[in-house]
Design an enzyme around this catalytic site. Structure first.
Site, PDB file in Angstrom:
ATOM      1  N   GLY A  39     -24.952  42.898   9.037  1.00  0.00           N
ATOM      2  CA  GLY A  39     -25.165  43.672  10.264  1.00  0.00           C
ATOM      3  C   GLY A  39     -23.926  44.415  10.722  1.00  0.00           C
ATOM      4  N   ASP A  60     -19.130  42.871  -1.239  1.00  0.00           N
ATOM      5  CA  ASP A  60     -20.145  41.856  -0.906  1.00  0.00           C
ATOM      6  C   ASP A  60     -20.836  41.449  -2.198  1.00  0.00           C
ATOM      7  OD1 ASP A  60     -22.308  40.329   0.219  1.00  0.00           O
ATOM      8  OD2 ASP A  60     -22.160  41.505   2.057  1.00  0.00           O
ATOM      9  N   ARG A  71     -31.703  44.264  11.180  1.00  0.00           N
ATOM     10  CA  ARG A  71     -30.393  44.620  11.766  1.00  0.00           C
ATOM     11  C   ARG A  71     -29.440  45.243  10.758  1.00  0.00           C
ATOM     12  NH1 ARG A  71     -30.915  39.655  10.368  1.00  0.00           N
ATOM     13  NH2 ARG A  71     -29.283  38.608   9.220  1.00  0.00           N
ATOM     14  N   LYS A  84     -26.447  44.521  -2.296  1.00  0.00           N
ATOM     15  CA  LYS A  84     -26.222  45.244  -1.048  1.00  0.00           C
ATOM     16  C   LYS A  84     -25.245  46.407  -1.222  1.00  0.00           C
ATOM     17  CE  LYS A  84     -27.207  41.872   2.547  1.00  0.00           C
ATOM     18  NZ  LYS A  84     -26.643  41.105   3.686  1.00  0.00           N
ATOM     19  N   ASN A 129     -18.599  34.229   7.509  1.00  0.00           N
ATOM     20  CA  ASN A 129     -18.215  32.814   7.477  1.00  0.00           C
ATOM     21  C   ASN A 129     -16.703  32.663   7.639  1.00  0.00           C
ATOM     22  OD1 ASN A 129     -16.911  32.259   4.592  1.00  0.00           O
ATOM     23  ND2 ASN A 129     -18.535  33.792   4.379  1.00  0.00           N
ATOM     24  N   THR A 132     -14.155  32.903   4.411  1.00  0.00           N
ATOM     25  CA  THR A 132     -13.835  34.266   3.969  1.00  0.00           C
ATOM     26  C   THR A 132     -12.913  34.949   4.976  1.00  0.00           C
ATOM     27  OG1 THR A 132     -15.958  34.430   2.846  1.00  0.00           O
ATOM     28  CG2 THR A 132     -14.825  36.502   3.325  1.00  0.00           C
ATOM     29  N   CYS A 185     -24.899  32.894  11.867  1.00  0.00           N
ATOM     30  CA  CYS A 185     -26.174  33.606  11.923  1.00  0.00           C
ATOM     31  C   CYS A 185     -27.307  32.755  11.352  1.00  0.00           C
ATOM     32  CB  CYS A 185     -26.085  34.935  11.177  1.00  0.00           C
ATOM     33  SG  CYS A 185     -25.149  36.155  12.101  1.00  0.00           S
ATOM     34  N   CYS A 242       2.809  28.937  11.845  1.00  0.00           N
ATOM     35  CA  CYS A 242       1.647  29.477  11.120  1.00  0.00           C
ATOM     36  C   CYS A 242       2.008  29.799   9.669  1.00  0.00           C
ATOM     37  CB  CYS A 242       1.123  30.733  11.814  1.00  0.00           C
ATOM     38  SG  CYS A 242      -0.261  31.481  10.931  1.00  0.00           S
TER      39      CYS A 242
END
Lengths: 248, 66
Positions: A39, A60, A71, A84, A129, A132, A185, A242
């Site tokens: 989306g 992807d 969507r 995709k 997610n 990733t 999602c 970090c």
């Protein structure tokens, strides 16, 4: 310089205050990497292609499913089962044949991240997610490439602009790797316009950055709630230890 | 002392940390994030980040979908 066809195509955005031919030509030389063609990615890719970003690299490894269609406007019922990024590249080329699209049918990982963002002007994290998202953050900080992150779930959306050369926290300073659910999602659903809106905000932020218009909100988390139609903004301070940004 | 949690006044003991506030409010700490005075506090600091009187605390959801 722009040719006649480009003047016609981009005439409306060329009329905007702060825009000019040189900026439009610079946009044509930019490469934007979009990780995730769900989306967020569909919405941002549509507008960046339309605006004339010279190269869109789409990353992807998913195929189109029926549940994507409400969507993810780059896909149709005929595309179910297809990759995709292949469908998205074809769809974007039909809308703007003057730009280049690079389909990368792969999942963004620690191993391939450096190569996937190589030569890019800015990276859009449109993934779905946490794992990733952390890989993308690390790759961008290693390469020094600005990163625009968006996320959506349910009726909530979030937008973050990160610049490795600026003194603010990175995505790992914002969220620990195991702080959120694996895939919001799938667990909580999402309203199409919420994710579309956040994807368009990503495209807008990328465009303004590439066109050197306005003041980018580097190091800010912006949180949207659709029910109250409200935005909140928070600073992201660097974590001193970090492992990604080194506390900047 | 009093702090403001998502626009609601809440009374907490002095020397309270974010983890203590999460326990007092009986929140699940899975999938939530917190900002104090509009600054995100990373989860690894929740156990020792001291709250001050009149702090503005905002709990929100971690969102990672797309």
């Amino acid at each position: 310089m722009l040719n006649n066809s480009e003047y016609m195509r981009y005439s409306r955005q060329l009329l905007v205050d702060g825009m000019d031919d040189d900026k439009q030509a610079a946009l044509g030389k930019a490469t934007v990497v979009i990780v995730g063609l769900g989306g967020l990615g569909c919405a941002s890719a549509l507008y960046l292609a339309g605006a004339g970003v010279g190269c869109l690299r789409l990353v992807d490894d998913d195929q189109v499913t029926l549940s994507n269609l409400p969507r993810q406007p780059l896909y149709t019922e005929q595309d179910v089962g297809l990759n995709k990024v292949d469908v998205a590249c074809a769809s974007l080329s039909q809308r703007n044949s003057t730009i280049r699209t690079e389909p990368c049918v792969t999942r963004f990982s620690k191993a391939n991240g450096k190569a996937l963002i190589s030569g890019s002007s800015v990276v859009l994290d449109c993934s779905d997610n946490m794992s990733t998202r952390h890989h993308i953050n690390a790759a961008c900080y290693t390469a020094g490439v600005p990163l625009i992150v968006a996320a959506a779930s349910g009726v909530d959306g979030q937008l973050v602009m990160l610049h490795p050369a600026h003194e603010h926290g990175c995505y790992q300073c914002l969220y620990a790797p195991h702080q959120g659910p694996a895939n919001n999602c799938l667990e909580q659903g999402v309203l199409g316009p919420v994710v579309g809106m956040l994807g368009i905000m990503q495209a807008l932020s990328a465009l303004l950055w590439l066109l050197k218009m306005g003041e980018p909100q580097w190091g800010k988390l912006r949180v949207f709630n659709a029910l109250s139609s409200s935005w909140q903004g928070f600073n992201i301070p660097p974590l001193p230890d970090c492992s990604v940004c080194g506390g900047n | 002392m009093q702090v403001l949690v998502n626009d609601t006044p809440v009374t907490v003991p002095a020397q309270m940390h974010i983890s203590g506030l999460i326990a007092q409010l009986e929140l699940s700490d899975n999938g939530i994030a917190v900002a104090v005075n509009h600054e995100v506090i990373n989860r690894q600091r929740w156990d020792d980040y001291p709250l001050q009187a009149n702090d503005t605390i905002t709990f929100f959801s971690v969102v990672a979908g797309g």
